[in-house]
Design an enzyme around this catalytic site. Structure first.
Site, PDB file in Angstrom:
ATOM      1  N   ALA A  83      28.739  32.665 -82.806  1.00 31.18           N
ATOM      2  CA  ALA A  83      27.384  33.199 -82.604  1.00 31.18           C
ATOM      3  C   ALA A  83      26.456  32.787 -83.727  1.00 31.18           C
ATOM      4  N   ALA A  84      25.321  32.240 -83.351  1.00 32.10           N
ATOM      5  CA  ALA A  84      24.312  31.846 -84.337  1.00 32.10           C
ATOM      6  C   ALA A  84      23.048  31.447 -83.605  1.00 32.10           C
ATOM      7  N   SER A 101      20.861  36.695 -87.298  1.00 24.83           N
ATOM      8  CA  SER A 101      22.134  36.379 -86.605  1.00 24.83           C
ATOM      9  C   SER A 101      23.116  35.666 -87.521  1.00 24.83           C
ATOM     10  N   THR A 125      28.624  24.122 -89.701  1.00 29.82           N
ATOM     11  CA  THR A 125      28.003  22.831 -89.417  1.00 29.82           C
ATOM     12  C   THR A 125      28.025  21.904 -90.634  1.00 29.82           C
ATOM     13  N   ASP A 126      27.968  20.607 -90.371  1.00 31.13           N
ATOM     14  CA  ASP A 126      27.870  19.637 -91.475  1.00 31.13           C
ATOM     15  C   ASP A 126      26.520  19.713 -92.186  1.00 31.13           C
ATOM     16  N   GLU A 127      25.538  20.360 -91.530  1.00 29.17           N
ATOM     17  CA  GLU A 127      24.190  20.388 -92.126  1.00 29.17           C
ATOM     18  C   GLU A 127      24.130  21.170 -93.429  1.00 29.17           C
ATOM     19  N   TYR A 152      17.560  26.937 -90.672  1.00 24.05           N
ATOM     20  CA  TYR A 152      18.839  27.003 -89.939  1.00 24.05           C
ATOM     21  C   TYR A 152      20.008  26.669 -90.854  1.00 24.05           C
ATOM     22  N   LYS A 156      23.166  28.993 -92.328  1.00 22.32           N
ATOM     23  CA  LYS A 156      24.583  28.668 -92.082  1.00 22.32           C
ATOM     24  C   LYS A 156      25.317  28.529 -93.422  1.00 22.32           C
ATOM     25  N   ASN A 181      27.370  16.757 -85.044  1.00 19.38           N
ATOM     26  CA  ASN A 181      26.610  17.011 -83.804  1.00 19.38           C
ATOM     27  C   ASN A 181      27.483  16.924 -82.551  1.00 19.38           C
ATOM     28  N   PHE A 192      18.631  17.430 -78.427  1.00 12.73           N
ATOM     29  CA  PHE A 192      18.222  16.034 -78.239  1.00 12.73           C
ATOM     30  C   PHE A 192      18.764  15.389 -76.961  1.00 12.73           C
ATOM     31  N   ARG A 216      22.898  10.611 -86.503  1.00 16.50           N
ATOM     32  CA  ARG A 216      23.741  11.776 -86.279  1.00 16.50           C
ATOM     33  C   ARG A 216      25.162  11.282 -85.955  1.00 16.50           C
ATOM     34  N   ASN A 251      19.206   7.801 -83.693  1.00 15.63           N
ATOM     35  CA  ASN A 251      18.610   8.437 -82.519  1.00 15.63           C
ATOM     36  C   ASN A 251      18.036   7.383 -81.566  1.00 15.63           C
TER      37      ASN A 251
HETATM   38  P1  NAD Z   1      24.004  27.821 -78.951  1.00 10.40           P
HETATM   39  O1  NAD Z   1      22.648  28.109 -79.463  1.00 10.40           O
HETATM   40  O2  NAD Z   1      24.158  26.975 -77.722  1.00 10.40           O
HETATM   41  O3  NAD Z   1      24.777  29.184 -78.668  1.00 10.40           O
HETATM   42  C1  NAD Z   1      24.752  30.257 -79.575  1.00 10.40           C
HETATM   43  C2  NAD Z   1      25.203  31.516 -78.839  1.00 10.40           C
HETATM   44  O4  NAD Z   1      25.231  32.596 -79.786  1.00 10.40           O
HETATM   45  C3  NAD Z   1      24.270  31.938 -77.706  1.00 10.40           C
HETATM   46  O5  NAD Z   1      25.023  32.274 -76.563  1.00 10.40           O
HETATM   47  C4  NAD Z   1      23.562  33.171 -78.264  1.00 10.40           C
HETATM   48  O6  NAD Z   1      23.184  34.102 -77.274  1.00 10.40           O
HETATM   49  C5  NAD Z   1      24.612  33.735 -79.190  1.00 10.40           C
HETATM   50  N1  NAD Z   1      24.059  34.555 -80.279  1.00 10.40           N
HETATM   51  C6  NAD Z   1      23.036  34.241 -81.127  1.00 10.40           C
HETATM   52  N2  NAD Z   1      22.825  35.257 -81.984  1.00 10.40           N
HETATM   53  C7  NAD Z   1      23.736  36.213 -81.676  1.00 10.40           C
HETATM   54  C8  NAD Z   1      24.032  37.497 -82.207  1.00 10.40           C
HETATM   55  N3  NAD Z   1      23.340  38.006 -83.236  1.00 10.40           N
HETATM   56  N4  NAD Z   1      25.044  38.201 -81.651  1.00 10.40           N
HETATM   57  C9  NAD Z   1      25.755  37.724 -80.615  1.00 10.40           C
HETATM   58  N5  NAD Z   1      25.511  36.513 -80.058  1.00 10.40           N
HETATM   59  C10 NAD Z   1      24.514  35.777 -80.593  1.00 10.40           C
HETATM   60  O7  NAD Z   1      24.800  27.186 -80.170  1.00 10.40           O
HETATM   61  P2  NAD Z   1      25.970  26.098 -80.174  1.00 10.40           P
HETATM   62  O8  NAD Z   1      25.387  24.754 -80.240  1.00 10.40           O
HETATM   63  O9  NAD Z   1      26.950  26.444 -79.129  1.00 10.40           O
HETATM   64  O10 NAD Z   1      26.596  26.399 -81.626  1.00 10.40           O
HETATM   65  C11 NAD Z   1      27.656  27.354 -81.772  1.00 10.40           C
HETATM   66  C12 NAD Z   1      28.063  27.408 -83.223  1.00 10.40           C
HETATM   67  O11 NAD Z   1      28.499  26.126 -83.643  1.00 10.40           O
HETATM   68  C13 NAD Z   1      26.937  27.796 -84.185  1.00 10.40           C
HETATM   69  O12 NAD Z   1      27.477  28.624 -85.181  1.00 10.40           O
HETATM   70  C14 NAD Z   1      26.472  26.479 -84.765  1.00 10.40           C
HETATM   71  O13 NAD Z   1      25.953  26.659 -86.057  1.00 10.40           O
HETATM   72  C15 NAD Z   1      27.770  25.711 -84.802  1.00 10.40           C
HETATM   73  N6  NAD Z   1      27.670  24.244 -84.716  1.00 10.40           N
HETATM   74  C16 NAD Z   1      26.941  23.662 -83.720  1.00 10.40           C
HETATM   75  C17 NAD Z   1      26.917  22.260 -83.627  1.00 10.40           C
HETATM   76  C18 NAD Z   1      26.153  21.559 -82.537  1.00 10.40           C
HETATM   77  O14 NAD Z   1      26.051  20.331 -82.562  1.00 10.40           O
HETATM   78  N7  NAD Z   1      25.614  22.255 -81.547  1.00 10.40           N
HETATM   79  C19 NAD Z   1      27.622  21.485 -84.566  1.00 10.40           C
HETATM   80  C20 NAD Z   1      28.340  22.134 -85.582  1.00 10.40           C
HETATM   81  C21 NAD Z   1      28.369  23.512 -85.627  1.00 10.40           C
HETATM   82  O1  DAU Z   2      24.945  18.444 -87.302  1.00  8.92           O
HETATM   83  C1  DAU Z   2      25.271  19.590 -86.586  1.00  8.92           C
HETATM   84  C2  DAU Z   2      24.014  20.217 -86.043  1.00  8.92           C
HETATM   85  O2  DAU Z   2      23.576  19.389 -84.965  1.00  8.92           O
HETATM   86  C3  DAU Z   2      24.231  21.649 -85.557  1.00  8.92           C
HETATM   87  O3  DAU Z   2      24.549  22.451 -86.659  1.00  8.92           O
HETATM   88  C4  DAU Z   2      22.983  22.197 -84.871  1.00  8.92           C
HETATM   89  O4  DAU Z   2      23.242  23.483 -84.348  1.00  8.92           O
HETATM   90  C5  DAU Z   2      22.612  21.254 -83.746  1.00  8.92           C
HETATM   91  O5  DAU Z   2      21.428  21.696 -83.131  1.00  8.92           O
HETATM   92  C6  DAU Z   2      22.445  19.840 -84.287  1.00  8.92           C
HETATM   93  O6  DAU Z   2      21.277  19.756 -85.150  1.00  8.92           O
HETATM   94  P1  DAU Z   2      20.231  18.522 -85.037  1.00  8.92           P
HETATM   95  O7  DAU Z   2      18.948  18.992 -85.570  1.00  8.92           O
HETATM   96  O8  DAU Z   2      20.838  17.291 -85.555  1.00  8.92           O
HETATM   97  O9  DAU Z   2      20.214  18.405 -83.418  1.00  8.92           O
HETATM   98  P2  DAU Z   2      19.016  18.161 -82.357  1.00  8.92           P
HETATM   99  O10 DAU Z   2      19.687  18.006 -81.025  1.00  8.92           O
HETATM  100  O11 DAU Z   2      17.934  19.140 -82.472  1.00  8.92           O
HETATM  101  O12 DAU Z   2      18.441  16.744 -82.804  1.00  8.92           O
HETATM  102  C7  DAU Z   2      19.279  15.605 -82.944  1.00  8.92           C
HETATM  103  C8  DAU Z   2      18.419  14.481 -83.519  1.00  8.92           C
HETATM  104  O13 DAU Z   2      17.470  14.068 -82.520  1.00  8.92           O
HETATM  105  C9  DAU Z   2      17.601  14.903 -84.718  1.00  8.92           C
HETATM  106  O14 DAU Z   2      17.551  13.814 -85.635  1.00  8.92           O
HETATM  107  C10 DAU Z   2      16.208  15.189 -84.152  1.00  8.92           C
HETATM  108  C11 DAU Z   2      16.114  14.228 -82.991  1.00  8.92           C
HETATM  109  N1  DAU Z   2      15.316  14.674 -81.808  1.00  8.92           N
HETATM  110  C12 DAU Z   2      15.523  15.921 -81.329  1.00  8.92           C
HETATM  111  C13 DAU Z   2      14.852  16.351 -80.205  1.00  8.92           C
HETATM  112  C14 DAU Z   2      15.043  17.743 -79.643  1.00  8.92           C
HETATM  113  C15 DAU Z   2      14.446  13.782 -81.194  1.00  8.92           C
HETATM  114  O15 DAU Z   2      14.275  12.621 -81.624  1.00  8.92           O
HETATM  115  N2  DAU Z   2      13.781  14.201 -80.077  1.00  8.92           N
HETATM  116  C16 DAU Z   2      13.947  15.445 -79.558  1.00  8.92           C
HETATM  117  O16 DAU Z   2      13.316  15.765 -78.514  1.00  8.92           O
END
Ligand code: NAD
Ligand code: DAU
Length: 346
Positions: A83-84, A101, A125-127, A152, A156, A181, A192, A216, A251
Site C-alpha cells: 500500500a502506498a 499513506s 522502490t529504486d527511486e 513520492y 518511500k 519500474n 507511462f 527507466r 522513454n
Molecule cells: P498503485 O498505486 O497501483 O496501488 C497502490 C494501492 O495501495 C492502491 O490499491 C491503493 O488504493 C492502496 N493504498 C494507498 N494508500 C493506502 C492506505 N493508506 N491504506 C490502504 N491501501 C492504500 O501502486 P503500485 O504501482 O501497485 O505500487 C505498489 C507498491 O510497489 C508501492 O509501495 C510502490 O511504492 C512500490 N513500487 C512500485 C513500482 C512500480 O513501478 N509501480 C516499482 C517499485 C516499487
Molecule cells: O522506479 C520505480 C518507480 O517507477 C515506482 O516507484 C513508481 O511507483 C512508479 O510510478 C514508477 O515511477 P516513474 O516516475 O518512473 O514512472 P511513470 O510511469 O510515471 O513514468 C515513467 C517515465 O516516463 C518517467 O521518466 C516519466 C515519463 N513519462 C511519464 C508519463 C506519465 C512520460 O514521458 N510521459 C507520460 O505521460
C-alpha cells in the site's frame, strides 16, 4: 499460509494476489486496501471467495490493521506491504496523501507487527536512491546512499528507514525490497506505458515528457512478484533485496516501440506523439544491480524479451477496455491541467 496484502487492489498488489492464489494452494489472502483512485475492484475478479477477502480500510487505521495482523499466527504467515501512494506526478501536485499513506501507513503496519510478533515484507522502490547519470557505470546496490528527489520517493525512503529502525530497535522480523519500474496488466492509466497504450486505443496522441532521454529499468510485474515470493520463502530478516531485470531503456525508445507495435506511423516532422513540458525535478536514470538477490535467492526474471512483454501488455489493454475506460477521461483532464500549469511556468 495466511497473508495480509496491503494495497492488494492496486497494480502490483493485485497481480501478486493472483500469483499467490494460483501458485500456493494452501494460501489464504486478506487484502487490506483503502480503495483510493488507484485501486480497481475488477483487478480482484475471478479470485475464489473462500481464499481471498477484501477489507476496505486505511492501513493507517490502527484498529483495523491491528485486528488483521493479530490473525497472523502461523510460521509462514506475513504482511506483504504494497500500500502506498505511488505516482510521482501526483506527489508534486498534492504531497500530503503520500506522507499519510507511505509514512504513517507504514508506521501503523510496523506497530501492529511489533505488537503481534508478525513477519513483514515491505515493498519499496529504486527511486529512494535518487538518479544516475546516463553514462554512470555504477548501478544501484543495497549499499547506495539514499537520495530521493520527489515527495513520492522521499516518503518511500522515510518508510524504508522506519522499517530498518523497527528491525534494529524492536526486533521486528522484516525484509525489504527495492524494485525498478514495473509494467504489465492492471497498471493504472496514469503511468507511462499504460497511458500511451490507452491514448492510442482511445484515438488520443501519446505524450512524452521533455526529450525522452530519461532511462527507466523495466521489469515485468510477474517477475517482481516472483522475487517477492522468493523473499517470503527464503529472505533473511533485516535484509534489503534489490529487484531488477537489466531492462534499461530510454522513454523515447519505449515510446517508439509502443507506436511501432500499435501501428502509429509518423509523417514528415511528426513522430506520431507529442513532446510536452518536462516533469519538474525529473530523475534522469534508474538502474538496479540485482546480482545479490539473484545469487542469494536463486531468482531470475523470466520476461527477458521486453518487446514481447510489451506486446502482451498491449493485448491486455486492448482486451480489457472496461477495466480502464471509466477512469481514462478524468486522468487525461488532470494531465491537461498539469500541462497547462507547467507550460505557463516554463
Ligand atoms: P498503485 O498505486 O497501483 O496501488 C497502490 C494501492 O495501495 C492502491 O490499491 C491503493 O488504493 C492502496 N493504498 C494507498 N494508500 C493506502 C492506505 N493508506 N491504506 C490502504 N491501501 C492504500 O501502486 P503500485 O504501482 O501497485 O505500487 C505498489 C507498491 O510497489 C508501492 O509501495 C510502490 O511504492 C512500490 N513500487 C512500485 C513500482 C512500480 O513501478 N509501480 C516499482 C517499485 C516499487
Ligand atoms: O522506479 C520505480 C518507480 O517507477 C515506482 O516507484 C513508481 O511507483 C512508479 O510510478 C514508477 O515511477 P516513474 O516516475 O518512473 O514512472 P511513470 O510511469 O510515471 O513514468 C515513467 C517515465 O516516463 C518517467 O521518466 C516519466 C515519463 N513519462 C511519464 C508519463 C506519465 C512520460 O514521458 N510521459 C507520460 O505521460
Amino acid at each position: 499460509m495466511r497473508l495480509v496484502v496491503t494495497g492488494g487492489a492496486g497494480f502490483i498488489g493485485a497481480n501478486f494476489v493472483h500469483t499467490v492464489i494460483r501458485d500456493r494452494p494452501d494460501a489464504q489472502v486478506t487484502v487490506l486496501d483503502s480503495m483510493t483512485y488507484a485501486a480497481n475492484r475488477a483487478s480482484l475478479d475471478g479470485l475464489p471467495g473462500d481464499r481471498m477477502e477484501l477489507v476496505e480500510a486505511d492501513c493507517a487505521d490502527a484498529a483495523v490493521t491491528d485486528r488483521l495482523v493479530a490473525e497472523l499466527t502461523g510460521p509462514d504467515d506475513a504482511v506483504v506491504h504494497f500500500a502506498a501512494e505511488s505516482h510521482n506526478d501526483n506527489s508534486l501536485a498534492t504531497p500530503w496523501p503520500f506522507v499519510h499513506s507511505n509514512i504513517v501507513g507504514t508506521y501503523t503496519v510496523l506497530e501492529a507487527c511489533r505488537r503481534h510478533g508478525a513477519r513483514l515484507h515491505h515493498v519499496s522502490t529504486d527511486e529512494v536512491y535518487g538518479d544516475l547519470e546516463l553514462d554512470d557505470p555504477a548501478k544501484f546496490t543495497p549499499e547506495t546512499a539514499y537520495s530521493p528527489s520527489s515527495p513520492y520517493s522521499a516518503t518511500k525512503a522515510g518508510a524504508d528507514m522506519l522499517v530498518r529502525a523497527w528491525v534494529r530497535s524492536f526486533g521486528v522480523r522484516a525484509t525489504l525490497s527495492n524494485c525498478s519500474n514495473n509494467y504489465g496488466p492492471r497498471q493504472h492509466v496514469e503511468k507511462f506505458i499504460p497511458r500511451q497504450i490507452t491514448n492510442i486505443l482511445d484515438g488520443r496522441r501519446p505524450r512524452l515528457y521533455g526529450s525522452g532521454d530519461n532511462v527507466r529499468d523495466w521489469i515485468h510485474v510477474d517477475d517482481h512478484n516472483a522475487a517477492v515470493l522468493r523473499v517470503l520463502d527464503a529472505g533473511r530478516d533485516g535484509r534489503t533485496y534489490l529487484i531488477g531485470a537489466d531492462g534499461e531503456r530510454s522513454n523515447l525508445e519505449v515510446m517508439r516501440m509502443i507506436c511501432d507495435l500499435m501501428g502509429v506511423v509518423g509523417t514528415g516532422d511528426d513522430p506520431g506523439f507529442d513532446h510536452v513540458t518536462d516533469r519538474p525535478g525529473h530523475d534522469l536514470r534508474y538502474a538496479i544491480d540485482a546480482r545479490g538477490t539473484r545469487d542469494e535467492l536463486g531468482w531470475d526474471p523470466r520476461y527477458t524479451d521486453f518487446r514481447a512483454g510489451l506486446e502482451q501488455t498491449i493485448a491486455w489493454y486492448r482486451e480489457n477496455r472496461s477495466w480502464w475506460e471509466p477512469v481514462k477521461e478524468r486522468v487525461e483532464q488532470r494531465y491537461a491541467q498539469t500541462e497547462k500549469v507547467l507550460e505557463e511556468g516554463a
